[in-house]
Write a protein that holds these residues in place. Structure first.
Motif, short mmCIF file in Angstrom:
data_model
loop_
_atom_site.label_atom_id
_atom_site.label_comp_id
_atom_site.label_asym_id
_atom_site.label_seq_id
_atom_site.Cartn_x
_atom_site.Cartn_y
_atom_site.Cartn_z
N MET A 1 0.84 -1.19 0.00
CA MET A 1 0.00 0.00 0.00
C MET A 1 0.88 1.25 0.00
N ALA A 2 0.32 2.35 -0.47
CA ALA A 2 1.07 3.60 -0.57
C ALA A 2 1.35 4.19 0.81
N ASN A 3 2.46 4.91 0.89
CA ASN A 3 2.87 5.48 2.18
C ASN A 3 2.59 6.97 2.31
N SER A 4 2.35 7.66 1.21
CA SER A 4 2.13 9.10 1.30
C SER A 4 0.77 9.48 0.74
N LYS A 5 0.34 10.70 1.11
CA LYS A 5 -0.94 11.19 0.63
C LYS A 5 -0.96 11.30 -0.89
N SER A 6 0.13 11.79 -1.45
CA SER A 6 0.17 11.98 -2.90
C SER A 6 0.11 10.64 -3.64
N ALA A 7 0.74 9.62 -3.07
CA ALA A 7 0.70 8.30 -3.70
C ALA A 7 -0.71 7.72 -3.63
N LEU A 8 -1.40 7.94 -2.51
CA LEU A 8 -2.78 7.49 -2.39
C LEU A 8 -3.66 8.17 -3.42
N LYS A 9 -3.43 9.49 -3.59
CA LYS A 9 -4.21 10.23 -4.58
C LYS A 9 -3.94 9.70 -5.98
N ARG A 10 -2.69 9.42 -6.30
CA ARG A 10 -2.35 8.91 -7.63
C ARG A 10 -3.04 7.57 -7.90
N ILE A 11 -3.14 6.73 -6.86
CA ILE A 11 -3.82 5.44 -7.01
C ILE A 11 -5.29 5.67 -7.33
N LYS A 12 -5.94 6.60 -6.62
CA LYS A 12 -7.35 6.90 -6.87
C LYS A 12 -7.56 7.44 -8.28
N VAL A 13 -6.71 8.38 -8.69
CA VAL A 13 -6.84 9.00 -10.01
C VAL A 13 -6.61 7.97 -11.11
N ALA A 14 -5.61 7.12 -10.92
CA ALA A 14 -5.31 6.10 -11.92
C ALA A 14 -6.48 5.13 -12.08
#
Length: 97
Positions: A1-14
């Protein structure tokens, strides 16, 4: 799983983009299949009604392909190749018209 907020956002956007792209690609494939069926029908019995069905399905397929290219779902060369394939199918059946 992603460790940062920006990585979480990128997963959602993708994921959102993947679903949108999937619906466009599916619609393009469906319209292309309908067009090829209409061309086969026109080849079997070249009537004026069948010709209008072919023209309408070609128009719908071209429109969806162009929209997919405009929204970067398909690369422009891929869209051009698909449209050329559609035109070529009709040329084989009715080269004179």
């Amino acid at each position: 799983m992603a460790n940062s907020k920006s990585a979480l956002k990128r997963i959602k956007v993708a994921e959102r983009n993947r679903l949108r792209n999937k619906s466009y690609k599916s619609a393009v494939r469906t319209l292309m299949k309908k067009y090829f069926q209409a061309v086969e029908q026109y080849a079997a019995s070249p009537t004026e009604e069948n010709k209008t069905v072919v023209d309408q399905s070609m128009s719908a397929a071209y429109s969806k392909i162009d929209k997919a290219v405009k929204r970067s779902v398909l690369h422009r060369n891929n869209g051009a190749r698909k449209k050329a394939r559609l035109a070529k199918a009709l040329q084989k059946v009715a080269p004179a018209s």
